[in-house]
Design an enzyme around this catalytic site. Structure first.
Site, PDB file in Angstrom:
ATOM      1  N   SER A 151       0.773  -1.151  -0.115  1.00 38.08           N
ATOM      2  CA  SER A 151       0.023   0.035  -0.127  1.00 38.08           C
ATOM      3  C   SER A 151       0.934   1.154   0.063  1.00 38.08           C
ATOM      4  CB  SER A 151      -0.996   0.083   1.283  1.00 38.08           C
ATOM      5  OG  SER A 151      -1.700   1.372   1.304  1.00 38.08           O
ATOM      6  N   TYR A 164      -2.556  -1.032  10.520  1.00 43.17           N
ATOM      7  CA  TYR A 164      -2.695  -1.791   8.868  1.00 43.17           C
ATOM      8  C   TYR A 164      -1.102  -1.087   8.271  1.00 43.17           C
ATOM      9  CZ  TYR A 164      -3.993  -1.621   4.113  1.00 43.17           C
ATOM     10  OH  TYR A 164      -4.073  -1.880   2.884  1.00 43.17           O
TER      11      TYR A 164
END
Length: 258
Positions: A151, A164
């Site tokens: 990400s 995360y």
């Protein structure tokens, strides 16, 4: 329909978390390139079978495999299916492409993080791809490909997704270590770093005009991403066109936060 011909003709690909979102689009894209795609799912069997049917309807080949990757038994079950498909597809063991896509999103700040929420996101986003890859390595053919989904939060600090973001940082490091370890086998290992993509994970952000404006405004291209934007990058990394690219984390965020 006639059988698909493409850059991945004759290759066997495993895509985890392929029943929806980015994983679904990657499975469809690899099938368009001629790969026989094993569509992994955790609980969404109907959605996974729909992906398989879409691939078959387009002239491709695919099979759905259900497995809970959060447990050792589940990972073993995944590779029982992979081994069976390899024997039936090519008369022997082994496969060519692994896409570690399965994961969960978690919009939780540091202050809101609990031991339970931290352990959950680490178990799914870090532990699972590590042990899936461990089981994959004896089966992955020399010259194969591993593609990890990371990400852009590893580049852009996002305190609202604290744990995360930590998991995706781990995936970036995992990618580089694997690339160095597997270079002698000519297996390339790369990660893709998407920005905000129009998936179920980001539905909360994209459901209102304010969220849409925020998501589009992050990118220099003034739009949010679609799953196909990531799938096309994955198709490149899975193909021989990327043979001289390994150990890299490719930003696929449309130039977000430049």
């Amino acid at each position: 329909m006639s059988k698909v011909q493409g850059r991945l003709e004759g290759q066997l690909a495993v895509v985890t978390g392929a029943s929806r979102g980015i994983g679904r689009s990657i499975a469809l894209r690899l099938a368009q390139e001629g790969a026989y795609v094993l569509v992994h799912y955790g609980t969404r069997e109907a959605e996974a079978e729909a992906v398989v049917q879409q691939i078959v309807s387009g002239g491709g080949q695919a099979r759905a495999i259900g497995a809970d990757l959060s447990t050792p038994d589940g990972i073993q079950a995944l590779f029982v299916g992979v081994d069976d498909a390899a024997r039936k597809h090519r008369g022997g063991g082994g496969f060519d492409i692994l896409v570690n896509n399965a994961g969960i999103g978690q919009i939780v700040t540091l202050e809101e993080t609990t031991e339970e929420s931290f352990e959950e996101v680490m178990r799914i986003n870090v532990k699972a791809p590590l042990f899936v890859t461990q089981q994959a390595l004896p089966r992955l053919r020399d010259g194969g490909r591993i593609i990890n989904i990371s990400s852009f939060v590893t580049r852009v600090a996002s305190p609202s997704v604290f744990a995360y973001s930590m998991t995706k940082g781990a995936i970036d490091t995992f990618t580089k270590m694997l690339a160095k370890q597997l270079g002698s086998r000519h297996i390339t290992v790369n990660a893709i770093q998407p920005g905000i993509i129009n998936t179920e994970m980001n539905a909360g952000t994209l459901q209102n005009p304010q969220g849409q404006a925020y998501a589009a405004g992050l990118s220099v291209l003034n739009r949010w991403g679609e799953p196909e934007d990531v799938a096309d990058v994955a198709a490149f990394l899975a193909s021989a066109d990327s043979r001289w690219v390994t150990g890299q984390c490719l930003d696929a965020s449309g130039g977000s936060c430049l």
